[in-house]
Scaffold this motif. Structure first.
Motif, PDB file in Angstrom:
ATOM      1  N   VAL A 108       0.843  -1.199   0.000  1.00 10.73           N
ATOM      2  CA  VAL A 108       0.000   0.000   0.000  1.00 10.73           C
ATOM      3  C   VAL A 108       0.877   1.248   0.000  1.00 10.73           C
ATOM      4  O   VAL A 108       0.601   2.220  -0.720  1.00 10.73           O
ATOM      5  N   GLU A 109       1.928   1.235   0.801  1.00  9.87           N
ATOM      6  CA  GLU A 109       2.847   2.374   0.816  1.00  9.87           C
ATOM      7  C   GLU A 109       3.421   2.630  -0.571  1.00  9.87           C
ATOM      8  O   GLU A 109       3.485   3.782  -1.039  1.00  9.87           O
ATOM      9  N   SER A 110       3.834   1.568  -1.242  1.00  7.32           N
ATOM     10  CA  SER A 110       4.399   1.706  -2.581  1.00  7.32           C
ATOM     11  C   SER A 110       3.375   2.272  -3.568  1.00  7.32           C
ATOM     12  O   SER A 110       3.702   3.140  -4.385  1.00  7.32           O
ATOM     13  N   ALA A 111       2.127   1.785  -3.482  1.00 13.76           N
ATOM     14  CA  ALA A 111       1.084   2.270  -4.378  1.00 13.76           C
ATOM     15  C   ALA A 111       0.795   3.749  -4.156  1.00 13.76           C
ATOM     16  O   ALA A 111       0.596   4.520  -5.112  1.00 13.76           O
ATOM     17  N   ILE A 112       0.776   4.179  -2.897  1.00 12.62           N
ATOM     18  CA  ILE A 112       0.482   5.577  -2.585  1.00 12.62           C
ATOM     19  C   ILE A 112       1.621   6.485  -3.030  1.00 12.62           C
ATOM     20  O   ILE A 112       1.394   7.598  -3.522  1.00 12.62           O
ATOM     21  N   ARG A 113       2.854   6.037  -2.896  1.00  8.22           N
ATOM     22  CA  ARG A 113       4.000   6.865  -3.281  1.00  8.22           C
ATOM     23  C   ARG A 113       4.077   7.069  -4.789  1.00  8.22           C
ATOM     24  O   ARG A 113       4.814   7.944  -5.260  1.00  8.22           O
ATOM     25  N   PRO A 117       2.782  13.780  -7.111  1.00 10.16           N
ATOM     26  CA  PRO A 117       2.852  14.788  -6.041  1.00 10.16           C
ATOM     27  C   PRO A 117       2.116  16.083  -6.390  1.00 10.16           C
ATOM     28  O   PRO A 117       1.672  16.814  -5.511  1.00 10.16           O
ATOM     29  N   GLY A 118       1.996  16.366  -7.692  1.00 16.63           N
ATOM     30  CA  GLY A 118       1.287  17.571  -8.100  1.00 16.63           C
ATOM     31  C   GLY A 118      -0.166  17.570  -7.670  1.00 16.63           C
ATOM     32  O   GLY A 118      -0.744  18.637  -7.400  1.00 16.63           O
ATOM     33  N   LEU A 119      -0.763  16.394  -7.588  1.00 14.29           N
ATOM     34  CA  LEU A 119      -2.155  16.310  -7.141  1.00 14.29           C
ATOM     35  C   LEU A 119      -2.272  16.714  -5.672  1.00 14.29           C
ATOM     36  O   LEU A 119      -3.256  17.346  -5.271  1.00 14.29           O
ATOM     37  N   LEU A 120      -1.269  16.338  -4.865  1.00 15.70           N
ATOM     38  CA  LEU A 120      -1.293  16.729  -3.452  1.00 15.70           C
ATOM     39  C   LEU A 120      -1.171  18.236  -3.310  1.00 15.70           C
ATOM     40  O   LEU A 120      -1.887  18.860  -2.519  1.00 15.70           O
ATOM     41  N   GLU A 121      -0.260  18.828  -4.094  1.00 13.64           N
ATOM     42  CA  GLU A 121      -0.071  20.271  -4.024  1.00 13.64           C
ATOM     43  C   GLU A 121      -1.338  20.995  -4.468  1.00 13.64           C
ATOM     44  O   GLU A 121      -1.716  22.014  -3.881  1.00 13.64           O
ATOM     45  N   ALA A 122      -2.002  20.478  -5.496  1.00  6.28           N
ATOM     46  CA  ALA A 122      -3.242  21.102  -5.967  1.00  6.28           C
ATOM     47  C   ALA A 122      -4.326  21.016  -4.899  1.00  6.28           C
ATOM     48  O   ALA A 122      -5.068  21.977  -4.669  1.00  6.28           O
ATOM     49  N   ALA A 123      -4.405  19.858  -4.232  1.00  4.55           N
ATOM     50  CA  ALA A 123      -5.405  19.697  -3.179  1.00  4.55           C
ATOM     51  C   ALA A 123      -5.126  20.635  -2.009  1.00  4.55           C
ATOM     52  O   ALA A 123      -6.042  21.229  -1.439  1.00  4.55           O
ATOM     53  N   ARG A 124      -3.857  20.786  -1.661  1.00  6.35           N
ATOM     54  CA  ARG A 124      -3.495  21.703  -0.580  1.00  6.35           C
ATOM     55  C   ARG A 124      -3.840  23.145  -0.957  1.00  6.35           C
ATOM     56  O   ARG A 124      -4.323  23.918  -0.132  1.00  6.35           O
ATOM     57  N   ALA A 125      -3.572  23.503  -2.212  1.00  4.93           N
ATOM     58  CA  ALA A 125      -3.850  24.866  -2.666  1.00  4.93           C
ATOM     59  C   ALA A 125      -5.338  25.179  -2.611  1.00  4.93           C
ATOM     60  O   ALA A 125      -5.727  26.338  -2.412  1.00  4.93           O
ATOM     61  N   MET A 126      -6.168  24.151  -2.767  1.00  5.18           N
ATOM     62  CA  MET A 126      -7.616  24.361  -2.729  1.00  5.18           C
ATOM     63  C   MET A 126      -8.167  24.292  -1.312  1.00  5.18           C
ATOM     64  O   MET A 126      -9.372  24.349  -1.109  1.00  5.18           O
ATOM     65  N   GLY A 127      -7.279  24.126  -0.328  1.00  3.48           N
ATOM     66  CA  GLY A 127      -7.704  24.149   1.060  1.00  3.48           C
ATOM     67  C   GLY A 127      -8.188  22.830   1.617  1.00  3.48           C
ATOM     68  O   GLY A 127      -8.860  22.800   2.657  1.00  3.48           O
ATOM     69  N   ALA A 128      -7.849  21.721   0.967  1.00  2.36           N
ATOM     70  CA  ALA A 128      -8.273  20.414   1.454  1.00  2.36           C
ATOM     71  C   ALA A 128      -7.547  20.073   2.759  1.00  2.36           C
ATOM     72  O   ALA A 128      -6.377  20.410   2.944  1.00  2.36           O
ATOM     73  N   GLN A 132      -8.886  14.748   3.988  1.00  5.98           N
ATOM     74  CA  GLN A 132      -9.462  14.802   2.651  1.00  5.98           C
ATOM     75  C   GLN A 132      -8.426  14.439   1.594  1.00  5.98           C
ATOM     76  O   GLN A 132      -8.743  13.755   0.616  1.00  5.98           O
ATOM     77  N   ILE A 133      -7.201  14.894   1.796  1.00  6.43           N
ATOM     78  CA  ILE A 133      -6.142  14.567   0.839  1.00  6.43           C
ATOM     79  C   ILE A 133      -5.888  13.064   0.819  1.00  6.43           C
ATOM     80  O   ILE A 133      -5.745  12.447  -0.236  1.00  6.43           O
ATOM     81  N   VAL A 134      -5.858  12.469   2.011  1.00  3.39           N
ATOM     82  CA  VAL A 134      -5.625  11.019   2.086  1.00  3.39           C
ATOM     83  C   VAL A 134      -6.759  10.257   1.415  1.00  3.39           C
ATOM     84  O   VAL A 134      -6.532   9.353   0.600  1.00  3.39           O
ATOM     85  N   VAL A 137      -7.641  11.960  -2.513  1.00  5.11           N
ATOM     86  CA  VAL A 137      -6.552  12.075  -3.480  1.00  5.11           C
ATOM     87  C   VAL A 137      -5.674  10.821  -3.456  1.00  5.11           C
ATOM     88  O   VAL A 137      -5.612  10.089  -4.447  1.00  5.11           O
ATOM     89  N   LEU A 138      -5.024  10.577  -2.324  1.00 10.24           N
ATOM     90  CA  LEU A 138      -4.071   9.475  -2.270  1.00 10.24           C
ATOM     91  C   LEU A 138      -4.736   8.121  -2.493  1.00 10.24           C
ATOM     92  O   LEU A 138      -4.344   7.362  -3.389  1.00 10.24           O
ATOM     93  N   LEU A 139      -5.745   7.792  -1.675  1.00  2.98           N
ATOM     94  CA  LEU A 139      -6.394   6.485  -1.799  1.00  2.98           C
ATOM     95  C   LEU A 139      -7.170   6.370  -3.106  1.00  2.98           C
ATOM     96  O   LEU A 139      -7.201   5.300  -3.725  1.00  2.98           O
ATOM     97  N   ALA A 140      -7.801   7.475  -3.532  1.00  2.00           N
ATOM     98  CA  ALA A 140      -8.576   7.432  -4.780  1.00  2.00           C
ATOM     99  C   ALA A 140      -7.672   7.188  -5.982  1.00  2.00           C
ATOM    100  O   ALA A 140      -7.983   6.368  -6.856  1.00  2.00           O
ATOM    101  N   GLU A 141      -6.541   7.890  -6.037  1.00  2.00           N
ATOM    102  CA  GLU A 141      -5.634   7.736  -7.171  1.00  2.00           C
ATOM    103  C   GLU A 141      -4.854   6.419  -7.118  1.00  2.00           C
ATOM    104  O   GLU A 141      -4.475   5.876  -8.159  1.00  2.00           O
ATOM    105  N   ALA A 142      -4.606   5.937  -5.917  1.00  2.00           N
ATOM    106  CA  ALA A 142      -3.833   4.702  -5.771  1.00  2.00           C
ATOM    107  C   ALA A 142      -4.704   3.448  -5.798  1.00  2.00           C
ATOM    108  O   ALA A 142      -4.197   2.340  -5.627  1.00  2.00           O
ATOM    109  N   LYS A 143      -6.005   3.630  -6.020  1.00  2.00           N
ATOM    110  CA  LYS A 143      -6.929   2.496  -5.938  1.00  2.00           C
ATOM    111  C   LYS A 143      -6.543   1.330  -6.859  1.00  2.00           C
ATOM    112  O   LYS A 143      -6.580   0.164  -6.434  1.00  2.00           O
ATOM    113  N   PRO A 144      -6.151   1.580  -8.129  1.00  3.47           N
ATOM    114  CA  PRO A 144      -5.742   0.435  -8.966  1.00  3.47           C
ATOM    115  C   PRO A 144      -4.537  -0.304  -8.386  1.00  3.47           C
ATOM    116  O   PRO A 144      -4.513  -1.541  -8.347  1.00  3.47           O
TER     117      PRO A 144
END
Length: 221
Positions: A108-113, A117-128, A132-134, A137-144
């Motif tokens: 799971v750690e490998s999948a999340i890494r 990283p740009g998606l995390l920065e975008a989420a932070r910029a939008m005030g998430a 919410q980021i976890v 963003v992280l779990l949703a994108e790493a789902k496959p």
């Protein structure tokens, strides 16, 4: 092959499925959050806790370094404490689960890494928020990747469940050893191998399909 032997194969298959299912569920429930923490707790990361990250990482690595059959024997006192016995299907679930937790955590750690990283920065910029980021963003994108990781986990557990039969764990491994090897019944051994192959192929096929379903890049536009 007699009806009695066929019934033993069916019974052993049920025991194997029971061991794998319970160990998979418990191992995932504990290993998934552990993997998320390992992926987000490094220095400067979302839940920065480098000290805890190093300690947990060392524990995970140590557990994964122990060959499974040695782990089964080494934790017999703990298995007796939890299951009340060191043999049988219920007892086998204990070492299977313990082996699953660090395995899932690292995958799971490998999948999340691998998440951009740009998606995390975008989420932070939008005030998430961090949660919410976890979650979004992280779990949703790493789902496959997580789906393939869990598929690999179940496939590995099927193999481990056969190995634990060598020490009286029940299931297909125990049946193959007691009848196929010790009683010189090659037809039983062959049947056990075929059932194990079918189980692995079924799990892998289902996991691959789910991963493709979750993978946004694989969907036709």
């Amino acid at each position: 092959m007699s009806t009695d032997i066929l019934w033993l194969i069916v019974k052993a298959t049920g025991q194997t499925l029971q061991m794998v299912a319970i160990a998979s569920v418990i191992g995932t429930l504990l290993g998934l959050p552990l993997g998320v923490f390992l992926a987000t707790s490094g220095r400067g990361e979302l839940y920065a806790a480098p000290g805890a990250n190093r300690i947990l990482g060392a524990v995970v690595n140590a557990t994964r370094s122990v060959p499974f059959i040695i782990l089964v024997v080494a934790i017999i006192p703990f298995t007796r404490l939890v299951a009340g016995t060191s043999i049988g299907t219920n007892a086998a679930i204990v070492p299977l689960t313990i082996a699953t937790i660090p395995f899932v955590a690292r995958l799971v750690e490998s999948a999340i890494r691998e998440v951009d990283p740009g998606l995390l920065e975008a989420a932070r910029a939008m005030g998430a928020t961090r949660l919410q980021i976890v979650w979004k963003v992280l779990l949703a994108e790493a789902k496959p990747g997580i789906t393939l990781a869990l598929t690999l986990t179940v496939v590995s557990l099927i193999g481990y469940s056969a190995m634990v039969g060598a020490v009286g764990g029940g299931g297909l491994g125990d049946l193959g050893i007691r009848y196929g090897y010790q009683r010189f019944m090659p037809d039983v051994m062959a049947a056990v191998v075929v059932v194990l192959i079918v189980l692995v192929q079924a799990v892998q096929s289902i996991g691959d399909r789910l991963a493709r379903h979750f993978d946004k890049r694989a969907r036709p536009r």
